[in-house]
Design a protein around this motif. Structure first.
Motif, PDB file in Angstrom:
ATOM      1  N   GLU A 421       0.884  -1.243  -0.077  1.00 34.14           N
ATOM      2  CA  GLU A 421      -0.080   0.097   0.025  1.00 34.14           C
ATOM      3  C   GLU A 421       0.780   1.212  -0.087  1.00 34.14           C
ATOM      4  OE1 GLU A 421      -0.041  -2.340   2.215  1.00 34.14           O
ATOM      5  OE2 GLU A 421      -2.021  -3.123   2.578  1.00 34.14           O
ATOM      6  N   GLY A 422       2.288   1.029   0.192  1.00 39.04           N
ATOM      7  CA  GLY A 422       3.146   2.365   0.169  1.00 39.04           C
ATOM      8  C   GLY A 422       3.493   2.659   1.516  1.00 39.04           C
ATOM      9  N   PHE A 423       3.364   1.891   2.711  1.00 40.02           N
ATOM     10  CA  PHE A 423       3.726   2.289   4.202  1.00 40.02           C
ATOM     11  C   PHE A 423       4.928   1.911   4.015  1.00 40.02           C
ATOM     12  CE2 PHE A 423      -0.803   2.121   4.416  1.00 40.02           C
ATOM     13  CZ  PHE A 423      -1.170   3.355   4.763  1.00 40.02           C
ATOM     14  N   ALA A 424       6.080   2.557   4.537  1.00 40.03           N
ATOM     15  CA  ALA A 424       7.286   1.970   4.685  1.00 40.03           C
ATOM     16  C   ALA A 424       7.398   0.993   5.962  1.00 40.03           C
ATOM     17  CB  ALA A 424       8.249   3.347   5.051  1.00 40.03           C
ATOM     18  N   LEU A 425       8.371   0.120   5.945  1.00 41.69           N
ATOM     19  CA  LEU A 425       8.641  -0.936   7.154  1.00 41.69           C
ATOM     20  C   LEU A 425      10.013  -0.693   7.552  1.00 41.69           C
ATOM     21  CD1 LEU A 425       7.313  -4.176   5.168  1.00 41.69           C
ATOM     22  CD2 LEU A 425       6.409  -2.995   7.055  1.00 41.69           C
ATOM     23  N   PRO A 426      10.288  -0.880   8.637  1.00 38.91           N
ATOM     24  CA  PRO A 426      11.518  -0.793   9.370  1.00 38.91           C
ATOM     25  C   PRO A 426      12.547  -1.811   8.782  1.00 38.91           C
ATOM     26  CG  PRO A 426      10.039  -1.718  10.875  1.00 38.91           C
ATOM     27  CD  PRO A 426       9.419  -1.580   9.878  1.00 38.91           C
ATOM     28  N   MET A 427      12.698  -2.030   7.354  1.00 36.16           N
ATOM     29  CA  MET A 427      13.483  -3.133   6.878  1.00 36.16           C
ATOM     30  C   MET A 427      14.118  -2.625   5.594  1.00 36.16           C
ATOM     31  SD  MET A 427      11.049  -6.584   6.908  1.00 36.16           S
ATOM     32  CE  MET A 427      12.368  -7.573   6.635  1.00 36.16           C
ATOM     33  N   GLN A 428      15.447  -3.042   5.361  1.00 37.93           N
ATOM     34  CA  GLN A 428      16.080  -2.236   4.296  1.00 37.93           C
ATOM     35  C   GLN A 428      17.190  -3.298   3.806  1.00 37.93           C
ATOM     36  OE1 GLN A 428      17.647   1.083   6.904  1.00 37.93           O
ATOM     37  NE2 GLN A 428      17.019   2.364   5.066  1.00 37.93           N
TER      38      GLN A 428
END
Length: 620
Positions: A421-428
Motif C-alpha cells: 500500500e506504500g507504507f514504509a517498513l523498518p526493513m532495508q
C-alpha cells in the motif's frame, strides 16, 4: 425352522473366523445371523446386527453387485467367491467373501447363504500401491531418452523403453522376452556374454564398448553401462543403458590460422578460452579406459561449443585440451556472458554430477595486434593461451585489490522495503553504495562472474553492514543478500559463518540473510541444512524462490519470508493471480511472509496488496 437357523448361529457364535448367513425374507435379502468375529470386522455391536439388509455389503469396482450374486447362490446353490466393502469406523473396509447356498432344516428346509469373510484391505492397498508404482515407473521409463534394457541373470530382456526400440530399430515385442544375444553378431556375443556373467557375479557397475546389430543389420558402435539392480523376486537383475559414440569432428586448424591472419593484418581479436578443469577426475573415474574416452570427451565438448557459435566465429582446440574462440561482432562484455554460458553447457553435458569438483573455466580478453611483437619464436597457440592467462591473473589481482580497499572504505546504499500500500517498513536491503557496486560488478564481469569474486563481494557487503548498524544507530532489520552458489562448498560456508559470528551481537540480531539464485533442482535437504547452519547466527532467513511453484519442504523453521522477482510472477497472464494466491496460501499457513521484488510501479503494488502480498520493493 427358526430354531434350526438359531442353532446354527449359536454354533458359530464364538467361532474365530468371521461367519455370516443371509436369507430372503419378504422378498428382501436380510442377515439371518452372524458371529461376533464378523460383527467385530464391521466395527458393530453383535446384538445390533440382527435383521440388517443386504445394503450392508457394498459393491466394489470390477466386482459383481453382492446382493443379486448372493440371491443367485441362494436359488442355485452354487459357490460364490466375491470381494465386497463394508463401512467400519466411517471408512470402507474391503472383505473377501466365500460362501454357498444350502438348505437348513429337515422338515421344511430354508435356503440360506452361509459364508466366511476375510479382511483384505491391506492387500488391496498394497496391490493399489504396487500398481501405482508400476504405472509411475512405466511412465518414467517411457520418457527416459537414454536407451534402457532390464535383464534377468540369464540375460533375458524383461523390459525395454521406447528409446531402445528406436535405437535398435526393432519393434518392442521383438526385444522384450528375448535373449540379449539377439542384439549382437555371432562373432561378438561370446565376449559380451563373458562380460555380462562377470558383472552378475561381481554385483558392480561395468562399462565398455560394444557393437549392436540394428533391425536392418547395421552395426552401431555403442558404449554400454551395466548397473546392478539387486534381487527382484529373489533373482539378481541388471540394467543396461546404451550411449552412441559420437563421430569425432575433424581437427580445427582453420580457427587458429584465421586468428593469426586477423592479427597479422593489424586487427585485434576478441578471444575466449574454455578450459575443462575436471579431466583429472574423469581419468580416475574411467581408469584404463580413459585413453579411448579422452577423444570422445573432447569431441562432445567441441560439438557442444560449436552449437553456440555464430557462422563468423572461429574455434581452435589447443594442445592442452582447452578451446580458444575468436568471437566476432560482439563486445567484450557480451563475449564474457556467452563464454560463461557455453562453459556451463559443456560442464552439464560432459561432467554432469559424476565429478562434483569438475568445472569448465571461461576467460575472455581482447588480444591486440600490437602484442604480436612479444610473440618472437613462440607459436600462435601458446601465445594466445599465455595472453589469456595473463589477462585472467591481472583481473584477479585487480579484484583482490578492489575488495581489500572496499573492506575498509565501502559503505552501504540500503533499499527500502515497504508494504504494497506504500507504507514504509523498518526493513532495508543492503547494497554496496556507488561507486563500489559498479566497480565490483565490472570486475566480476571481467572475470566471467568468477565464484570466488562473487563470494568475496558478499563478504564485503556483510562486513560493511557494521557501519549501518553501529555508527548511524539505525533501527530495524537489514536484509543482506547471499548468492546461494557461494555457499555450496563446505569451506566457503564455514568462512561465511565465521564472518557472521564475528559481527556485533546487536547487529546479528537485526540481520536477515537473503539467499538468492537457488538452483531449481537442488535437494530440499541441502537447502534445509544450509538454513540450519546459518540461521542461529542471524535473525532469520529469506529465500528467493527459483520458481513460483517451487516446493519448500523441508526448509527448516528459520525461514521468515520467501521472495519472488516480479518478472517471475507473470502477473499479467491469465493464471498469474491464481498462482500467486496458491503461493500466498502455502506460505501464510507456514507463517512466512511473501515479498515481491522489483515491482515496476506503485499502481501494480496496490494490485498486489489486494491479492494479499505482504511486502514489496520498487524497481530502481
Amino acid at each position: 425352522m427358526l430354531d434350526s437357523v438359531a442353532a446354527l448361529g449359536e454354533l458359530f457364535r464364538h467361532f474365530p473366523v468371521p461367519i455370516m448367513a443371509w436369507w430372503k425374507q419378504s422378498g428382501h435379502l436380510s442377515l439371518a445371523f452372524c458371529n461376533k468375529a464378523f460383527a467385530h470386522l464391521c466395527a458393530r455391536d453383535h446384538d445390533s446386527m440382527a435383521h440388517l439388509t443386504g445394503s450392508l455389503l457394498m459393491p466394489i469396482d470390477g466386482q459383481p453387485d453382492p446382493g443379486p450374486a448372493i440371491v443367485r447362490s441362494l436359488v442355485q446353490g452354487g459357490v460364490l467367491d466375491i470381494e465386497v466393502s463394508v463401512m467400519a469406523h466411517g471408512r470402507p473396509r474391503r472383505l473377501r467373501v466365500l460362501g454357498q447356498g444350502l438348505g437348513v432344516g429337515s422338515r421344511q428346509p430354508e435356503q440360506i447363504f452361509l459364508a466366511i469373510a476375510r479382511d483384505v484391505s491391506n492387500e488391496a492397498r498394497q496391490a493399489n500401491a504396487m500398481a501405482t508404482t508400476e504405472r509411475m515407473l512405466s511412465a518414467v521409463i517411457k520418457n527416459i531418452h537414454l536407451p534402457l534394457l532390464m535383464l534377468t541373470q540369464d540375460a533375458r530382456i524383461i523390459l525395454a523403453n521406447p528409446a531402445a526400440a528406436r535405437l535398435f530399430e526393432r519393434p518392442m515385442d521383438e526385444i522384450v522376452g528375448q535373449h540379449l544375444s539377439i542384439l549382437f553378431t555371432a562373432q561378438d556375443w561370446p565376449a559380451v556374454s563373458a562380460r555380462f556373467e562377470a558383472g552378475i557375479r561381481s554385483h558392480s557397475e561395468q562399462r565398455g564398448a560394444v557393437r549392436i546389430r540394428s533391425g536392418r543389420g547395421e552395426l552401431l558402435e555403442m558404449e554400454v553401462r551395466g548397473q546392478p539392480m539387486g534381487d527382484i523376486g529373489g533373482k539378481p537383475m541388471r540394467m543396461l543403458t546404451f550411449t552412441p559414440f559420437e563421430p569425432l569432428p575433424s581437427p580445427t586448424h582453420d580457427g587458429l590460422d584465421a586468428m593469426g591472419q586477423t592479427l597479422a593484418a593489424g586487427n585485434d581479436i576478441l578471444a575466449g578460452r574454455l578450459q575443462i578443469i575436471g579431466l583429472d577426475d574423469m581419468r580416475s573415474t574411467f581408469g584404463e579406459r580413459w585413453g579411448s574416452m579422452r577423444e570422445q570427451a573432447l569431441a562432445i565438448a567441441e560439438q557442444t561449443i560449436r552449437r553456440d557459435l555464430s557462422p563468423t566465429d572461429q574455434l581452435q582446440r589447443m594442445p592442452d585440451d582447452s578451446f580458444v574462440i575468436n568471437f566476432s561482432g560482439i563486445t567484450e562484455a557480451e563475449a564474457v556472458v556467452r563464454a560463461q554460458r557455453i562453459a556451463d553447457t559443456v560442464r552439464d553435458r560432459l561432467l554432469g554430477a559424476a565429478t562434483p569438483e569438475g568445472r569448465v573455466e571461461a576467460m575472455v580478453a581482447t588480444v591486440r595486434s600490437a602484442d604480436l611483437a612479444e610473440q618472437q619464436s613462440e607459436d600462435l597457440a601458446d601465445f594466445l593461451v599465455r595472453k589469456l592467462a595473463a589477462r585472467r591473473d591481472e583481473s584477479r589481482r585487480y579484484m583482490q585489490t578492489l575488495l581489500r580497499e572496499a573492506m575498509t572504505k565501502a559503505t552501504l546504499d540500503p533499499r527500502q522495503i515497504m508494504r504494497p500500500e506504500g507504507f514504509a517498513l523498518p526493513m532495508q536491503v543492503a547494497e554496496l553504495a556507488y561507486p563500489w557496486r559498479q566497480q565490483i560488478a565490472m570486475a566480476m564481469t571481467t572475470l566471467g562472474d568468477d565464484k570466488a569474486a562473487s563470494f568475496e563481494a558478499d563478504l564485503v557487503t556483510l562486513s560493511v553492514s557494521i557501519d549501518w548498524g553501529e555508527l548511524r544507530k539505525r533501527k530495524g532489520t537489514l536484509v543482506v543478500p547471499v548468492q546461494f552458489e557461494n555457499l555450496m562448498l563446505p569451506r566457503l560456508l564455514d568462512r561465511y559463518v565465521d564472518v557472521v559470528r564475528n559481527l556485533p551481537v546487536e547487529l546479528r540480531q537485526r540481520i536477515l540473510l537473503h539467499m538468492l539464485h537457488i538452483p531449481a533442482g537442488i535437494a530440499g535437504s541441502r537447502v534445509g541444512g544450509m538454513i540450519q547452519t546459518l540461521g542461529p547466527h542471524c535473525s532469520g532467513i529469506a529465500l528467493q524462490l527459483p520458481a513460483i511453484d517451487h516446493p519448500l519442504d523441508p526448509v527448516g523453521n528459520r525461514v521468515r519470508m520467501v521472495t519472488v522477482p516480479f518478472d517471475m510472477l507473470e502477473y499479467g497472464e491469465q493464471n498469474g493471480h491464481a498462482r500467486l494466491t496458491r503461493l500466498l496460501r502455502t506460505c501464510h499457513l507456514r507463517k512466512m511472509k511473501v515479498w515481491i521484488e522489483d515491482v515496476p510501479d506503485t499502481t501494480v503494488s496496490m494490485k498486489l496488496a489486494a491479492d494479499g502480498v505482504d511486502m514489496v520493493t520498487l524497481l530502481r
